[in-house]
Design a protein around this motif. Sequence first.
Motif: not given
Lengths: 128, 148
Positions: A13-17, B3-9, B13-14
Amino acid sequence: MSEKKDLVTREETMPERSRELSIVAPLVDIYENDEEILLHADMPGVKKEEITVNIDNGRLEITGLKKINKEGVAAWEEFGDAEYRRVFSVPQTIDAGKVKAELSDGVLKLHLPKAAAARPRKIEIRTA
Amino acid sequence: MWTRINDIDRMFGAMNLLRSRMNRLFTDFDRSYGDDYGWKVISGGPKTNMYDLGEKLQIVAEVPGVAKEDLSVRIQGNYLELSGARKSDAPEGYRAHRVERGTTTFTRSFTLPTDVDAEKVAAELKDGILTMDLPKVEAAKPKQITIR
């Protein structure tokens, strides 16, 4: 050990930006007298229109967006765009309708007047 | 993969959020790291950015709560000195609950990459940000060379 393999690939799923701006807590001074609570917050680079002050249910939230014109090639950069955000608990006795805010030289000054019922009252002592 | 990179990002952020929460607990904790604002960051001086725009240099400095009269800029050749004072704006007749914004005097000096024309320097203070436009001297400006 099972040989089972997922036939269906897991749907990503596209996680939120994710947030691109870093959130910075502005430094504040808090003063109080009998009439009001006064809050000064350092928010350099924030325009008046970019500041929001929310008071809701005993929660005061200040946010501001800092945008910096970037032109040319940066030789060094010690600060960048940021979002200032800070949340405070305020007593319920704040008169939210009369809150005043001013911005000068990058400093936000917030006047939070106390409701009349919450101000200290001087009790006169009568002689019997 | 994105999406994985976003998870790391998001994880970072947290962590940033945690750091800023910690900063509220300990005012001085970890001040010098990252984007967190603090007057103590660079030995009492304001944070600055410098940009090279070809014809001119631009220095931008964060000086919240400093009046125009309390700032001074001195330029000589490629040496620039920014000094100023932040005076207390504590109101009279109030009790202080929390004082994080210090009063300070500061001087920061810079060696610019080129000489600048001190006569044509323009400085503007707006919303706590000081912007200085420093036109380069003729000799340091980029030149267009025509090829014959």
